[in-house]
Design a protein around this motif. Structure first.
Motif, short mmCIF file in Angstrom:
data_model
loop_
_atom_site.label_atom_id
_atom_site.label_comp_id
_atom_site.label_asym_id
_atom_site.label_seq_id
_atom_site.Cartn_x
_atom_site.Cartn_y
_atom_site.Cartn_z
N ALA A 1 91.40 49.24 7.75
CA ALA A 1 91.58 47.78 7.60
C ALA A 1 92.19 47.18 8.61
CB ALA A 1 92.50 47.53 6.18
N VAL A 2 91.41 46.01 8.96
CA VAL A 2 91.74 45.40 10.28
C VAL A 2 92.06 43.81 9.76
CG1 VAL A 2 90.58 46.93 11.98
CG2 VAL A 2 89.56 44.88 11.06
N LYS A 3 92.83 43.05 10.53
CA LYS A 3 93.04 41.83 10.34
C LYS A 3 92.20 40.71 11.47
CE LYS A 3 97.38 41.75 7.94
NZ LYS A 3 98.78 41.13 7.94
N VAL A 4 91.49 39.93 11.15
CA VAL A 4 90.84 39.23 12.11
C VAL A 4 90.83 37.69 11.99
CG1 VAL A 4 88.96 41.21 12.32
CG2 VAL A 4 88.65 39.07 10.75
N ARG A 5 90.95 37.06 13.03
CA ARG A 5 90.95 35.48 12.93
C ARG A 5 89.65 34.88 12.89
NH1 ARG A 5 94.01 32.50 17.78
NH2 ARG A 5 93.13 30.60 17.03
N VAL A 6 89.46 34.05 12.13
CA VAL A 6 88.25 33.26 11.81
C VAL A 6 88.34 31.90 12.00
CG1 VAL A 6 87.22 35.12 10.37
CG2 VAL A 6 88.32 33.36 9.40
N ASP A 7 87.32 31.27 12.05
CA ASP A 7 87.38 29.66 12.15
C ASP A 7 87.36 29.07 10.73
OD1 ASP A 7 84.57 29.66 11.19
OD2 ASP A 7 83.75 29.28 13.26
N ARG A 8 87.75 27.68 10.46
CA ARG A 8 87.67 27.21 9.32
C ARG A 8 86.50 27.27 8.45
NH1 ARG A 8 88.93 20.95 9.41
NH2 ARG A 8 90.45 21.74 10.92
N ASP A 9 85.34 27.22 8.95
CA ASP A 9 84.05 27.24 8.10
C ASP A 9 83.81 28.51 7.43
OD1 ASP A 9 81.76 26.12 7.27
OD2 ASP A 9 80.58 27.24 8.72
N VAL A 10 84.21 29.50 8.12
CA VAL A 10 83.96 31.00 7.60
C VAL A 10 85.36 31.04 6.25
CG1 VAL A 10 84.16 33.46 7.83
CG2 VAL A 10 83.12 31.93 9.51
N TRP A 11 86.36 30.74 6.83
CA TRP A 11 87.70 30.92 5.67
C TRP A 11 87.24 30.14 4.70
CZ3 TRP A 11 91.64 28.80 3.24
CH2 TRP A 11 92.65 29.86 2.91
N ASN A 12 86.76 29.13 4.73
CA ASN A 12 86.61 28.21 3.47
C ASN A 12 85.31 28.80 2.78
OD1 ASN A 12 88.64 26.23 4.03
ND2 ASN A 12 87.15 24.87 5.09
N ASN A 13 84.44 29.43 3.07
CA ASN A 13 83.37 29.67 2.54
C ASN A 13 83.38 31.31 2.11
OD1 ASN A 13 81.65 27.48 2.31
ND2 ASN A 13 81.84 27.39 4.55
N VAL A 14 84.19 32.07 2.67
CA VAL A 14 84.23 33.51 2.35
C VAL A 14 85.10 33.74 1.07
CG1 VAL A 14 86.32 34.36 3.70
CG2 VAL A 14 84.21 35.74 3.23
N THR A 15 84.85 34.67 0.06
CA THR A 15 85.67 35.22 -0.82
C THR A 15 85.86 36.61 -0.48
OG1 THR A 15 83.83 35.38 -2.32
CG2 THR A 15 84.75 33.39 -2.36
N VAL A 16 86.79 37.05 -1.32
CA VAL A 16 87.18 38.60 -1.30
C VAL A 16 85.97 39.13 -1.86
CG1 VAL A 16 88.66 40.28 -2.46
CG2 VAL A 16 89.80 38.03 -1.79
N GLY A 17 85.36 40.24 -1.28
CA GLY A 17 84.50 41.05 -1.70
C GLY A 17 83.20 40.87 -0.90
N ASP A 18 83.16 39.58 -0.19
CA ASP A 18 82.14 39.33 0.71
C ASP A 18 82.10 40.23 2.04
OD1 ASP A 18 81.15 37.15 -0.86
OD2 ASP A 18 82.03 35.77 0.33
N THR A 19 80.95 40.37 2.35
CA THR A 19 80.68 41.01 3.68
C THR A 19 80.72 40.20 4.89
OG1 THR A 19 79.48 42.65 2.41
CG2 THR A 19 79.18 42.74 5.01
N VAL A 20 81.50 40.58 5.96
CA VAL A 20 81.43 39.78 7.11
C VAL A 20 81.16 40.61 8.30
CG1 VAL A 20 83.12 38.26 8.41
CG2 VAL A 20 83.26 38.26 6.12
N SER A 21 80.55 40.10 9.14
CA SER A 21 80.34 40.98 10.62
C SER A 21 80.27 40.16 11.92
CB SER A 21 78.76 41.30 10.29
OG SER A 21 77.72 40.27 10.57
N LYS A 22 80.65 40.90 12.85
CA LYS A 22 80.79 40.29 14.32
C LYS A 22 79.87 41.01 15.18
CE LYS A 22 84.19 39.23 17.93
NZ LYS A 22 83.01 39.72 18.64
N ALA A 23 79.07 40.28 15.73
CA ALA A 23 78.21 40.77 17.05
C ALA A 23 79.06 40.69 18.28
CB ALA A 23 76.88 40.10 17.11
#
Length: 66
Positions: A35-57
């Motif tokens: 488990a890692v903690k990552v900083r995200v911008d407002r748009d991602v934070w407002n639109n993501v919910t627990v259980g969603d998949t997030v990726s970073k290239a």
């Protein structure tokens, strides 16, 4: 942690860590189980919910995977 990853959102949090800037963070469970903690911008934070998949290239900001 490398510059690219993909994982499932376990938790959303935000706070005024320095007293003036609001930081939005996600706790992500990676494929290897860590488990890692990552900083995200407002748009991602407002639109993501627990259980969603997030990726970073490499060289990019984290995004929600459809």
């Amino acid at each position: 942690m490398s510059d690219s990853w993909e994982g499932v959102v376990l938790r959303k949090s935000r706070g005024l860590l320095d007293g003036s800037n609001l930081y939005r963070r996600l706790t992500i469970r990676l494929a290897d189980g860590t488990a890692v903690k990552v900083r995200v911008d407002r748009d991602v934070w407002n639109n993501v919910t627990v259980g969603d998949t997030v990726s970073k290239a490499p060289g990019r900001k984290p995004v929600i995977v459809d």
